[in-house]
Design a protein around this motif. Structure first.
Motif, short mmCIF file in Angstrom:
data_model
loop_
_atom_site.label_atom_id
_atom_site.label_comp_id
_atom_site.label_asym_id
_atom_site.label_seq_id
_atom_site.Cartn_x
_atom_site.Cartn_y
_atom_site.Cartn_z
N LEU A 148 -1.51 18.55 -1.13
CA LEU A 148 -0.73 18.54 -2.36
C LEU A 148 0.14 17.29 -2.46
O LEU A 148 0.36 16.76 -3.56
N GLY A 149 0.64 16.82 -1.31
CA GLY A 149 1.43 15.59 -1.31
C GLY A 149 0.60 14.39 -1.71
O GLY A 149 1.05 13.53 -2.48
N PHE A 150 -0.62 14.32 -1.21
CA PHE A 150 -1.50 13.21 -1.58
C PHE A 150 -1.88 13.31 -3.06
O PHE A 150 -1.96 12.29 -3.76
N ALA A 151 -2.10 14.54 -3.54
CA ALA A 151 -2.37 14.72 -4.97
C ALA A 151 -1.20 14.25 -5.81
O ALA A 151 -1.37 13.65 -6.88
N ASP A 152 0.02 14.49 -5.34
CA ASP A 152 1.21 14.03 -6.05
C ASP A 152 1.25 12.51 -6.10
O ASP A 152 1.59 11.91 -7.12
N VAL B 110 10.75 8.28 6.46
CA VAL B 110 10.17 8.54 7.78
C VAL B 110 11.25 8.48 8.86
O VAL B 110 11.18 9.21 9.86
N GLY B 111 12.27 7.66 8.68
CA GLY B 111 13.34 7.56 9.66
C GLY B 111 14.12 8.85 9.81
O GLY B 111 14.36 9.33 10.93
N GLN B 112 14.52 9.45 8.68
CA GLN B 112 15.26 10.71 8.76
C GLN B 112 14.37 11.82 9.32
O GLN B 112 14.85 12.71 10.04
N SER B 113 13.06 11.75 9.03
CA SER B 113 12.13 12.77 9.55
C SER B 113 12.05 12.69 11.07
O SER B 113 12.03 13.71 11.75
N ILE B 114 12.01 11.48 11.60
CA ILE B 114 11.93 11.30 13.05
C ILE B 114 13.22 11.76 13.72
O ILE B 114 13.19 12.40 14.78
N PHE C 57 4.25 1.76 2.09
CA PHE C 57 5.08 2.85 1.61
C PHE C 57 4.46 4.15 2.09
O PHE C 57 3.24 4.30 2.12
N VAL C 58 5.31 5.11 2.45
CA VAL C 58 4.80 6.37 3.03
C VAL C 58 4.33 7.34 1.97
O VAL C 58 3.47 8.20 2.23
N GLY C 59 4.90 7.28 0.78
CA GLY C 59 4.50 8.17 -0.29
C GLY C 59 5.06 9.58 -0.13
O GLY C 59 5.67 9.93 0.89
N ASP C 60 4.82 10.40 -1.14
CA ASP C 60 5.27 11.80 -1.09
C ASP C 60 4.50 12.59 -0.03
O ASP C 60 4.97 13.63 0.43
N THR C 61 3.32 12.09 0.35
CA THR C 61 2.52 12.79 1.36
C THR C 61 3.30 13.00 2.64
O THR C 61 3.33 14.11 3.20
N LEU C 62 3.96 11.96 3.13
CA LEU C 62 4.70 12.09 4.37
C LEU C 62 5.91 13.00 4.21
O LEU C 62 6.23 13.78 5.11
N CYS C 63 6.59 12.91 3.06
CA CYS C 63 7.75 13.76 2.83
C CYS C 63 7.37 15.23 2.87
O CYS C 63 8.05 16.05 3.51
N TYR C 64 6.28 15.59 2.18
CA TYR C 64 5.83 16.98 2.17
C TYR C 64 5.29 17.41 3.53
O TYR C 64 5.52 18.53 3.98
N PHE C 65 4.55 16.52 4.17
CA PHE C 65 4.01 16.80 5.50
C PHE C 65 5.13 17.06 6.49
O PHE C 65 5.12 18.05 7.25
N ALA D 98 0.83 -1.20 0.00
CA ALA D 98 0.00 0.00 0.00
C ALA D 98 0.87 1.25 0.00
O ALA D 98 1.82 1.36 0.76
N GLU D 99 0.51 2.20 -0.86
CA GLU D 99 1.21 3.48 -0.97
C GLU D 99 0.50 4.57 -0.15
O GLU D 99 -0.59 4.36 0.36
N SER D 100 1.17 5.70 -0.04
CA SER D 100 0.58 6.94 0.51
C SER D 100 0.10 6.80 1.96
O SER D 100 -0.81 7.52 2.38
N GLN D 101 0.72 5.91 2.73
CA GLN D 101 0.26 5.72 4.11
C GLN D 101 0.65 6.87 5.03
O GLN D 101 0.16 6.96 6.16
N GLY D 102 1.49 7.76 4.55
CA GLY D 102 1.81 8.95 5.32
C GLY D 102 0.61 9.83 5.57
O GLY D 102 0.59 10.61 6.53
#
Length: 419
Positions: free
Chosen positions: A120-124, A204-208, A258-266, A66-70
Motif C-alpha cells: 500500500l505504501g508503494f501504491a501511495d 529513516v533516521g527517526q525509524s532507526i 528519497f525513501v518515499g511513503d513505502t518506508l514510512c508505512y513499512f 530516485a523516489e520510493s527506495q524504501g
C-alpha cells in the motif's frame, strides 16, 4: 503434530541464542545487499518516472532523485524474515516434537500485515493517494494481526494506576475498545513517521532510532516473565535496523535517494506489529513521543482549522544555503473561533510564529509558520543548514523518544504501578 503448552517462557536457552546470532548474521548480509542494490536500481526507478527534486538544495532542479527506495529495504527485510521462519521454528519440526501453532500463526500474521503496508505504501508513492485513504490503509492491514490476537489471547483487561484504584478498581475489561485501541496504534504508528518528514534523513533516521530503542528494551526484558514476546520482537528489529541503515546512508544530506511513503508505512507497521504481539504497545507509544507532539501540533492544519498547504517543507534561502520555516497566508475573516484559539495557543507556547498585515485590498491577513516540529525548531534556532537541522531532530528523537521513555518505563512508572 500436536500442540501443547510451551516451555517456560522465562528461559532463554541455547537454541534461542543460536537463533539470535543467525538473525544478526543474515541481517548483516541483507544490509550489504541493500547497500549494493540501491545504486544499481535507482536509475531504473528514475526511468519509471519515480523521481523528484530535492527542493532544499540550491541546484534542486538540476538533479533527479530516485523516489520510493524504501521498497528495496522492505523487500530484503521480508526475504530475511521468510528465511527466519525455518530457523525460529526449526527445533519444533521433528515429527515427535511439539509445534507452537499459535506462535507460528502470529509470525505469519505479522508478516502479512507488514507486506500489506509495503504494498500500500508503494501504491501511495505511485498513485499519490489522498490523506483520507492513507488513514484507512493501516486499519485494514492490521486486521490479520488483531484477529490472531483475538484467537490466541482474547485478553482485553488493563491494570489501572494506583492513584485511581480506590475509585475505579484495580483493573478494567475494555472489551472491543481494546481492539479499537490496538487498531489506532497501527494507524498512528504508520502515519506518524510520514507526517514528521521533509528533510534529508529524517524519516529513516527517526525509524532507526525507534528500532534501536525497541531493541535495547527487548534485551533488558529478555530475563523477565515475557521473554518469548521480546524474542519475537528481536527477530524483527535486528533485520529492520540492518536493512534501513544503508538507506539512511544514501538518504542523509545531501540525499542520493528519497525513501518515499513505502518506508514510512513499512517502518510504522513493523513497530505496531512488535508492540501488539509483544504486549508492550504502551511502551511503544512512548518511543513515539516526538511524533505524538508533532501530530498534536499538526492537528490545526490536518483537520483544516488552519489552512494547510500540500507541502509544509522548510524554505531554502539560496543566498546563505540555510532553511527557514515555511509559512501559510490566509484572510483573518476566514478563520473560525477554534482555529483562532489554536493559533493563539501555539503562538503563546512558541511553537509557531504569526503576524497580521493588510493586503492591497485592505483586508487583514495572517501569516503563520506551518504547524510542524521541523518549522518549530527553525523558529527556535533560526535559519539552519539542512544537515544541522536533521541532526537536531535526531537528537530530539533520542532524548525525548528514547531516554525519556526509559526514564518513564523504569523509574517513573513505579509510582503508578506495582513493581
Amino acid at each position: 503434530m500436536k500442540q501443547i503448552e510451551d516451555r517456560p517462557i522465562s528461559v532463554i536457552d541455547h537454541f534461542d541464542r543460536f537463533t539470535i546470532v543467525f538473525d544478526i548474521s543474515i541481517s548483516i548480509i541483507g544490509g550489504l545487499i541493500v547497500h549494493q542494490l540501491i545504486p544499481m536500481l535507482k536509475e531504473k526507478f528514475i526511468k519509471a518516472q519515480l523521481w523528484g527534486y530535492d527542493l532544499n538544495k540550491r541546484n534542486s532542479r538540476e538533479v533527479k532523485v530516485a523516489e520510493s527506495q524504501g521498497v528495496i529495504a522492505a523487500g530484503i527485510f521480508l526475504v530475511l524474515m521468510f528465511i527466519m521462519i525455518a530457523v525460529v521454528f526449526a527445533e519444533h519440526l521433528h515429527p515427535e516434537g511439539v509445534f507452537p501453532n499459535h506462535k507460528f500463526v502470529e509470525y505469519l500474521a505479522a508478516l502479512l500485515s507488514i507486506c500489506c503496508m509495503v504494498l500500500l505504501g508503494f501504491a501511495d508513492d505511485v498513485l499519490d493517494l489522498r490523506w483520507s485513504v492513507k488513514l484507512l490503509l493501516p486499519l485494514f492491514a492490521s486486521l490479520p494481526l488483531l484477529l490472531v490476537y483475538f484467537a490466541n489471547y482474547h485478553s482485553t483487561t488493563i491494570i489501572l494506576p494506583k492513584p485511581v484504584r480506590p475509585y475505579l478498581g484495580q483493573q478494567w475489561n475494555l472489551g472491543i475498545l481494546y481492539y479499537v485501541y490496538m487498531s489506532m496504534v497501527a494507524v498512528f504508528c504508520t502515519n506518524a513517521i510520514n507526517i514528521l518528514a521533509g528533510v534529508n534523513g529524517l524519516e529513516v533516521g527517526q525509524s532507526i532510532v525507534i528500532a534501536c530503542s525497541i531493541l535495547v528494551f527487548n534485551l533488558i526484558e529478555l530475563q523477565g516473565a515475557n521473554s518469548e514476546e521480546h524474542l519475537f520482537s528481536l527477530y524483527f528489529m535486528i533485520p529492520f535496523i540492518a536493512c534501513t541503515i544503508p538507506v539512511l546512508i544514501r538518504n542523509w544530506c545531501p540525499a542520493e535517494i528519497f525513501v518515499g511513503d513505502t518506508l514510512c508505512y513499512f517502518a510504522g507497521m513493523t513497530f505496531a506489529v512488535v508492540g501488539i504481539i509483544g504486549h508492550f504497545s504502551k511502551t511503544m507509544l512512548l518511543f513515539f513521543i516526538p511524533q505524538i507532539i508533532n501530530f498534536l501540533l499538526s492537528v490545526p492544519q490536518l483537520f483544516k482549522f488552519i489552512p494547510c498547504p500540500r507541502h509544509r517543507l522548510p524554505r531554502l534561502d539560496p543566498d546563505v544555503n540555510k532553511l527557514n520555516p515555511s509559512i501559510v497566508e490566509f484572510k483573518k475573516k476566514d478563520l473560525k473561533l477554534l482555529g483562532w484559539l489554536m493559533l493563539r495557543f501555539f503562538s503563546i507556547t512558541k511553537f509557531i510564529r504569526y503576524r497580521e498585515f493588510t493586503n492591497n485590498d485592505n483586508e487583514i491577513m495572517i501569516s503563520t509558520t506551518n504547524f510542524t516540529i521541523i518549522n518549530t525548531v527553525l523558529c527556535w534556532c533560526g535559519p539552519l543548514h539542512e544537515e544541522t537541522l536533521s541532526r537536531i531532530l535526531m537528537l530530539i528523537q533520542i532524548v525525548f523518544g528514547s531516554l525519556l521513555t526509559f526514564f518513564i518505563r523504569y523509574y517513573l512508572v513505579t509510582f503508578f504501578y506495582d513493581s
